[in-house]
Design an enzyme around this catalytic site. Sequence first.
Site, mmCIF file in Angstrom:
data_model
loop_
_atom_site.group_PDB
_atom_site.id
_atom_site.type_symbol
_atom_site.label_atom_id
_atom_site.label_comp_id
_atom_site.label_asym_id
_atom_site.label_seq_id
_atom_site.Cartn_x
_atom_site.Cartn_y
_atom_site.Cartn_z
ATOM 1 N N GLY A 267 2.406 2.175 10.879
ATOM 2 C CA GLY A 267 3.363 3.276 10.768
ATOM 3 C C GLY A 267 4.030 3.640 12.075
ATOM 4 C CD GLU B 168 -2.996 5.458 6.702
ATOM 5 O OE1 GLU B 168 -2.962 5.503 5.458
ATOM 6 O OE2 GLU B 168 -2.083 4.950 7.389
ATOM 7 C CE LYS C 24 -0.135 3.256 4.792
ATOM 8 N NZ LYS C 24 -0.088 3.372 6.236
ATOM 9 C CG ASN D 165 -1.686 1.227 1.453
ATOM 10 O OD1 ASN D 165 -1.767 2.066 0.547
ATOM 11 N ND2 ASN D 165 -2.281 1.375 2.636
ATOM 12 C CD GLU E 161 -3.584 -2.548 7.273
ATOM 13 O OE1 GLU E 161 -2.467 -2.786 6.830
ATOM 14 O OE2 GLU E 161 -4.195 -1.492 7.037
ATOM 15 C CB SER F 134 5.093 -1.945 12.049
ATOM 16 O OG SER F 134 4.705 -0.612 12.317
ATOM 17 C CG HIS G 138 -5.846 1.860 5.064
ATOM 18 N ND1 HIS G 138 -5.430 2.808 5.973
ATOM 19 C CD2 HIS G 138 -4.843 0.961 4.971
ATOM 20 C CE1 HIS G 138 -4.218 2.492 6.391
ATOM 21 N NE2 HIS G 138 -3.830 1.377 5.802
#
Length: 253
Positions: free
Chosen positions: A173, A97, A11, A9, A167, A213, A95
């Site tokens: 991250g 985010e 991003k 991904n 996730e 991660s 996702h």
Amino acid sequence: MRKKIIAGNWKMFKTVNEAVELVNGLKREVSDITAVDVVVCPTFVNLAVVADMLVDNNIKLGAQNLFWENEGAFTGEVSAPMLKAVGVEYVIIGHSERRQYFHETNDTVNKRLKSALKAGLLPIVCVGENLAEREGGKTFDVVKDHITGSLAGLSPEDMGKVVVAYEPVWAIGTGKTATSAQAQEVHKFIRETLTKMFGGAVADGVRIQYGGSVKPENTADLMFQPDIDGALVGGASLKVDSFAAIVKNSIKK
Ligand code: PGA
């Protein structure tokens, strides 16, 4: 046997030239690999260029989002048929985010999912708890809510085409990876929830990726758990060496 799927991904990273450079490097390193599915998910603007580079290649193309209407006055949005027409096979949906910064809910995730399936795309649906939820002992409640809400109303046949990505938001991250035991526990729970919703045969076939991660060093430990069928990789997918190493480390020697 579920075939593992390792997806990058990207991003909101990589200009077109940087995307071309990364894909050239990946083609050198992982094009010959067929033991796992390898997917790259660039930004919308780089999809067409990358699609051209991946014609007749084992590396598959994914997008990071879509809108549920096929066309219309929806400034700034991109639809499932548009992605399909450009050569996209997979699409990440929901996702964390998107849920956090762009107000996505289980309901909008569900609409996107149905529109992706209708267009013949293979969705990667993301679920996972945040730190407060984990610390508050709510992990299973949140994951169950994401799974039942996001996947509501799907036929067993359609569910067979969906990849789920677990996730934990606190691991994305942050450099903090879930331990393989923590991840396996939730993956098993997800498969049990899918069994209740769609039956055992379908649930057994669903690939459940871990994300948060993932690095070359922790790949093997995570990937060889019974219910972990791949990885959704953010930061480490932006460099040829680390993404190629993750792909290679996910294959049993
Ligand atoms: P990360 O991101 O690997 O950088 O933690 C994973 C993701 O958000 O999909």
